[in-house]
Design an enzyme around this catalytic site. Sequence first.
Site, PDB file in Angstrom:
ATOM      1  CG  ASP A   1      42.785  38.646  47.434  1.00 32.49           C
ATOM      2  OD1 ASP A   1      42.823  39.870  47.800  1.00 32.49           O
ATOM      3  OD2 ASP A   1      42.152  38.185  46.235  1.00 32.49           O
TER       4      ASP A   1
ATOM      5  CG  ASP B   1      41.186  36.076  42.909  1.00 32.91           C
ATOM      6  OD1 ASP B   1      41.904  36.840  43.803  1.00 32.91           O
ATOM      7  OD2 ASP B   1      40.625  36.519  41.904  1.00 32.91           O
TER       8      ASP B   1
END
Length: 207
Positions: free
Chosen positions: A8, A173
């Site tokens: 990410d 996250d």
Amino acid sequence: MIKTVLFDFGGVFVKINRDESVRRFEALGVHDADHLLDPYQQQGLFLQLEEGQYNKEEFTEALNKEYQLHLTVEEVRYALMGFLAETQQYKFDYIQNEWREDIRLLGVSNINPFIWEYARSGQLIDGGYSIDDLFEKVYASYEYKMCKPDPKFFERIIEESKINPEETLFVDDGPANTAAARRLGFVTYCPDNGEDWRPVLDKMLKK
């Protein structure tokens, strides 16, 4: 054995500050920005922006119509850039200089064109690098018309990059995103926003 790592962007390479972006939008007259903006998945017009339903000009026009405002593209860009609290250059250095050549490096992000153009501009990363220079391939949500945690997004990545989820570590996250990836067989790690995940990856990859 891990053969690919799928990273990410926001919260992983750049520490994010959702509250600052909310503050900037509320100051511009988007009164419900606190409801619409989220660290992991946006709502309303902001989700549609990340899904690629609007370009920058169209999104600015849609905001102006929805809230009866007269915002410019640059004002909207400034408000969205409030998300970027800290660019953690040492993480970019890590994947650029310390990465194992036998492990593929891919990226995926729920992102909008305002921020992603900045990430590609050479201004975000030291040395004038674009985010695309550091990954074999980056899957930006607004370009693929879908967002995490939609399993179709992960399936598209699996198909296009020809990866085996069981041999792929996904670092994100967002708990909902890693949960969705695990259901498809990915190995996952969910760091805190801004966490130094390098020691964990070194251990997981047995560096």
